[in-house]
Design a protein around this motif. Structure first.
Motif, mmCIF file in Angstrom:
data_model
loop_
_atom_site.group_PDB
_atom_site.id
_atom_site.type_symbol
_atom_site.label_atom_id
_atom_site.label_comp_id
_atom_site.label_asym_id
_atom_site.label_seq_id
_atom_site.Cartn_x
_atom_site.Cartn_y
_atom_site.Cartn_z
ATOM 1 N N ARG A 144 0.824 -1.212 0.000
ATOM 2 C CA ARG A 144 0.000 0.000 0.000
ATOM 3 C C ARG A 144 0.856 1.260 0.000
ATOM 4 O O ARG A 144 0.632 2.178 -0.804
ATOM 5 N N ALA A 145 1.829 1.337 0.901
ATOM 6 C CA ALA A 145 2.653 2.542 1.001
ATOM 7 C C ALA A 145 3.454 2.765 -0.273
ATOM 8 O O ALA A 145 3.605 3.912 -0.729
ATOM 9 N N GLU A 146 3.943 1.686 -0.856
ATOM 10 C CA GLU A 146 4.718 1.808 -2.091
ATOM 11 C C GLU A 146 3.857 2.343 -3.227
ATOM 12 O O GLU A 146 4.289 3.221 -3.994
ATOM 13 N N LEU A 147 2.629 1.831 -3.340
ATOM 14 C CA LEU A 147 1.734 2.308 -4.389
ATOM 15 C C LEU A 147 1.367 3.770 -4.159
ATOM 16 O O LEU A 147 1.367 4.573 -5.096
ATOM 17 N N ALA A 148 1.056 4.119 -2.922
ATOM 18 C CA ALA A 148 0.703 5.508 -2.613
ATOM 19 C C ALA A 148 1.849 6.448 -2.969
ATOM 20 O O ALA A 148 1.630 7.522 -3.544
ATOM 21 N N ALA A 149 3.085 6.043 -2.649
ATOM 22 C CA ALA A 149 4.242 6.876 -2.972
ATOM 23 C C ALA A 149 4.403 7.035 -4.481
ATOM 24 O O ALA A 149 4.715 8.130 -4.978
ATOM 25 N N ALA A 150 4.176 5.959 -5.223
ATOM 26 C CA ALA A 150 4.292 6.022 -6.682
ATOM 27 C C ALA A 150 3.208 6.918 -7.276
ATOM 28 O O ALA A 150 3.461 7.644 -8.253
ATOM 29 N N LEU A 151 2.007 6.890 -6.699
ATOM 30 C CA LEU A 151 0.930 7.766 -7.179
ATOM 31 C C LEU A 151 1.267 9.233 -6.910
ATOM 32 O O LEU A 151 1.068 10.090 -7.778
ATOM 33 N N LEU A 152 1.790 9.500 -5.719
ATOM 34 C CA LEU A 152 2.179 10.875 -5.393
ATOM 35 C C LEU A 152 3.292 11.355 -6.321
ATOM 36 O O LEU A 152 3.270 12.503 -6.791
ATOM 37 N N ALA A 153 4.243 10.462 -6.619
ATOM 38 C CA ALA A 153 5.333 10.825 -7.525
ATOM 39 C C ALA A 153 4.818 11.093 -8.934
ATOM 40 O O ALA A 153 5.430 11.867 -9.689
ATOM 41 N N GLY A 154 3.697 10.458 -9.283
ATOM 42 C CA GLY A 154 3.101 10.666 -10.594
ATOM 43 C C GLY A 154 2.190 11.878 -10.659
ATOM 44 O O GLY A 154 1.520 12.101 -11.675
ATOM 45 N N GLY A 155 2.139 12.655 -9.589
ATOM 46 C CA GLY A 155 1.340 13.874 -9.585
ATOM 47 C C GLY A 155 -0.068 13.709 -9.061
ATOM 48 O O GLY A 155 -0.879 14.635 -9.161
ATOM 49 N N ALA A 156 -0.388 12.563 -8.475
ATOM 50 C CA ALA A 156 -1.740 12.327 -7.971
ATOM 51 C C ALA A 156 -1.872 12.793 -6.529
ATOM 52 O O ALA A 156 -0.897 12.810 -5.766
ATOM 53 N N GLU A 157 -3.076 13.162 -6.161
ATOM 54 C CA GLU A 157 -3.421 13.396 -4.764
ATOM 55 C C GLU A 157 -4.172 12.169 -4.285
ATOM 56 O O GLU A 157 -5.080 11.683 -4.981
ATOM 57 N N VAL A 158 -3.792 11.648 -3.128
ATOM 58 C CA VAL A 158 -4.336 10.368 -2.669
ATOM 59 C C VAL A 158 -5.079 10.552 -1.352
ATOM 60 O O VAL A 158 -4.558 11.152 -0.406
ATOM 61 N N ARG A 159 -6.304 10.033 -1.302
ATOM 62 C CA ARG A 159 -7.070 9.973 -0.056
ATOM 63 C C ARG A 159 -7.247 8.488 0.300
ATOM 64 O O ARG A 159 -7.686 7.690 -0.539
ATOM 65 N N HIS A 160 -6.894 8.139 1.537
ATOM 66 C CA HIS A 160 -6.928 6.738 1.958
ATOM 67 C C HIS A 160 -8.248 6.384 2.637
ATOM 68 O O HIS A 160 -8.803 7.172 3.404
ATOM 69 N N VAL A 161 -8.726 5.164 2.341
ATOM 70 C CA VAL A 161 -9.854 4.569 3.053
ATOM 71 C C VAL A 161 -9.393 3.197 3.515
ATOM 72 O O VAL A 161 -8.919 2.391 2.709
ATOM 73 N N HIS A 162 -9.523 2.916 4.809
ATOM 74 C CA HIS A 162 -9.044 1.658 5.370
ATOM 75 C C HIS A 162 -10.236 0.803 5.812
ATOM 76 O O HIS A 162 -10.869 1.109 6.833
ATOM 77 N N PRO A 163 -10.571 -0.241 5.060
ATOM 78 C CA PRO A 163 -11.701 -1.100 5.443
ATOM 79 C C PRO A 163 -11.415 -1.820 6.759
ATOM 80 O O PRO A 163 -10.264 -2.137 7.064
ATOM 81 N N GLU A 164 -12.465 -2.067 7.492
ATOM 82 C CA GLU A 164 -12.370 -2.849 8.721
ATOM 83 C C GLU A 164 -13.333 -4.018 8.611
ATOM 84 O O GLU A 164 -14.543 -3.852 8.665
ATOM 85 N N GLY A 165 -12.785 -5.219 8.423
ATOM 86 C CA GLY A 165 -13.619 -6.394 8.231
ATOM 87 C C GLY A 165 -14.305 -6.349 6.874
ATOM 88 O O GLY A 165 -13.889 -5.630 5.966
ATOM 89 N N GLU A 166 -15.364 -7.134 6.745
ATOM 90 C CA GLU A 166 -16.102 -7.153 5.490
ATOM 91 C C GLU A 166 -16.946 -5.894 5.378
ATOM 92 O O GLU A 166 -17.465 -5.387 6.382
ATOM 93 N N PRO A 167 -17.107 -5.347 4.166
ATOM 94 C CA PRO A 167 -17.763 -4.037 4.024
ATOM 95 C C PRO A 167 -19.239 -4.068 4.417
ATOM 96 O O PRO A 167 -19.965 -4.986 4.078
ATOM 97 N N SER A 168 -19.649 -3.032 5.120
ATOM 98 C CA SER A 168 -21.036 -2.908 5.559
ATOM 99 C C SER A 168 -21.573 -1.565 5.092
ATOM 100 O O SER A 168 -20.817 -0.658 4.743
ATOM 101 N N LEU A 169 -22.890 -1.435 5.127
ATOM 102 C CA LEU A 169 -23.509 -0.173 4.720
ATOM 103 C C LEU A 169 -23.063 0.989 5.609
ATOM 104 O O LEU A 169 -22.730 2.059 5.079
ATOM 105 N N PRO A 170 -23.005 0.844 6.943
ATOM 106 C CA PRO A 170 -22.516 1.971 7.750
ATOM 107 C C PRO A 170 -21.085 2.375 7.380
ATOM 108 O O PRO A 170 -20.773 3.573 7.333
ATOM 109 N N GLN A 171 -20.230 1.396 7.118
ATOM 110 C CA GLN A 171 -18.858 1.700 6.733
ATOM 111 C C GLN A 171 -18.824 2.428 5.390
ATOM 112 O O GLN A 171 -18.073 3.392 5.199
ATOM 113 N N LEU A 172 -19.647 1.975 4.455
ATOM 114 C CA LEU A 172 -19.721 2.607 3.134
ATOM 115 C C LEU A 172 -20.222 4.045 3.245
ATOM 116 O O LEU A 172 -19.644 4.968 2.643
ATOM 117 N N LEU A 173 -21.282 4.260 4.022
ATOM 118 C CA LEU A 173 -21.841 5.607 4.160
ATOM 119 C C LEU A 173 -20.856 6.551 4.845
ATOM 120 O O LEU A 173 -20.750 7.728 4.476
#
Length: 395
Positions: free
Chosen positions: A44-73
């Motif tokens: 994850r960190a390596e990909l994020a660094a490569a995206l930033l180096a490519g000029g992207a702005e990155v916002r992280h979302v960290h799932p906890e367990g299997e996705p649920s509607l409250p987590q999605l909202l």
């Protein structure tokens, strides 16, 4: 010949080292990137660094367990001011499903629940999703090649799909090296999900020549890879299981699934059982019940005969005992029983009844009664050596 079609990601990259192309390809699709990945994913960190180096702005979302509607909202609310242009799912099926749902719903307005099946209207998306890029780190769900996201709705105690053809990934990068050294029990559960997802589409009432071609190869190679990985780490087996997962995702997106997944959607909503564990525990019993019902109705058994031969070949069994041998091998590998996750006999009837409305049940090769589904659940909880069935002889 009946008409058929194939829906799959706009672009797919498979093979060791393909992840190196991820950042440039993602930046070409959008510079404001939502990266959905658990904190434990090493790349994850390596990909994020490569995206930033490519000029992207990155916002992280960290799932906890299997996705649920409250987590999605909650994630949708957090991202409301970000003006995302692309969403990346990096991880197992949970990260990919949550990422896919975010890509679909970030541009959406109004009552979002109406787009969900069963608990909503299953209404198509009014606005096209954002580009979605899928990078799996487990081999199992095939979510990198499906057009739906499975989300738990705690209020209804169900897992349901958000589904639209346009939710298919713009880019799927399957680098089996990302699955190397995956823990044994995760490999087992996710691998059994992958195998289930090439068996059920092959037996599906909606099977077509293109999905058949994918499934035929993947059933034997996927089971063989799982046998190897339960014994030792092996890069070739990791490659084969990743390919099985990819092929299964394409197959299920186009040919549907069956009773295993029809039941799994309900069981996942009322218990803590991982999806792959549910699929692995139910697969042998569903195969037996389907074959027995097909035989009773005098239906064509050729596909069941073929699947039995392929399973027997991978497991060193006879076709007549293939489904029982599969269950015995799953037991020997140590897959937990569903009762360990709260799936108790007093819930069987309600779960079986609820499963009848599942979209996966519609493509099961034969209609199974609620009583037959209850029997499958009961059989899945028997101890090894207690299963005894009269099966149709396979040629």
């Amino acid at each position: 010949m009946a008409p058929f079609a194939l829906l799959c990601p706009s672009r797919m990259m498979f093979g060791r080292g393909t992840r190196a192309a991820a950042a440039p390809a993602i930046c070409a699709l959008g510079k404001r990137v939502v990266l959905v990945s658990s904190r434990s994913v090493g790349w994850r960190a390596e990909l994020a660094a490569a995206l930033l180096a490519g000029g992207a702005e990155v916002r992280h979302v960290h799932p906890e367990g299997e996705p649920s509607l409250p987590q999605l909202l909650a994630a949708l609310d957090d991202l409301a001011d970000f003006r995302a242009e692309a969403v990346v799912g990096l991880g197992g099926g949970s990260a990919l499903d949550l990422g896919k749902a975010l890509a679909a719903l970030l541009p959406a307005t109004g009552n979002l629940l109406r787009h969900f099946e069963i608990v909503g209207e299953g209404a198509p998306l009014a606005t096209a999703p954002l580009p979605f890029i899928a990078i799996p780190t487990t081999a199992g769900t095939g979510a990198e090649a499906t057009k739906n996201a499975v989300i738990a709705i705690p209020e209804h105690r169900r897992k349901v799909s958000l589904r639209d053809d346009r939710m298919m990934a713009m880019l799927a990068i399957v680098d089996p090296a990302l699955t190397d050294a995956c823990p044994r029990m995760i490999t087992l559960a996710s691998g059994l999900d992958a195998v289930t997802q090439v068996i059920e589409p092959y037996l599906s009432s909606r099977a077509n020549p293109l999905t058949d071609a994918l499934c035929r190869e993947a059933i034997v190679s996927g089971l063989g890879a799982l046998v190897t990985l339960m014994d030792r780490e092996d890069p070739g087996a990791r490659d084969a299981l990743s390919k099985t997962s990819l092929f299964g995702g394409i197959a299920l997106a186009n040919a549907g699934l069956g009773a295993v997944h029809g039941l799994a959607g309900v069981l996942g909503g009322v218990s803590t059982a991982p999806h792959g564990t549910i699929c692995g525990r139910l697969l042998p019993g569903v195969l037996r019940a389907n074959r027995q019902e097909m035989h009773r109705l005098g239906r064509d058994m050729v596909r069941f005969d073929e699947v039995a031969v392929w399973i027997a070949s991978a497991l060193g069994s006879t076709p007549e005992e293939a489904f029982n041998t599969l269950e015995a091998r799953i037991n020997a590998w140590g897959l937990p029983r569903l009762g360990a996750f709260g799936v108790t006999p007093d819930r069987f009837a309600a779960c079986a009844e609820a499963a009848q409305s599942s979209s996966s049940m519609k493509s099961n090769p034969v209609a199974l009664s609620t009583g037959q589904l209850v029997a499958i659940l009961a059989e899945a909880e028997l101890h090894e050596g207690q299963v005894s069935f009269s099966t149709h002889a396979v040629k």
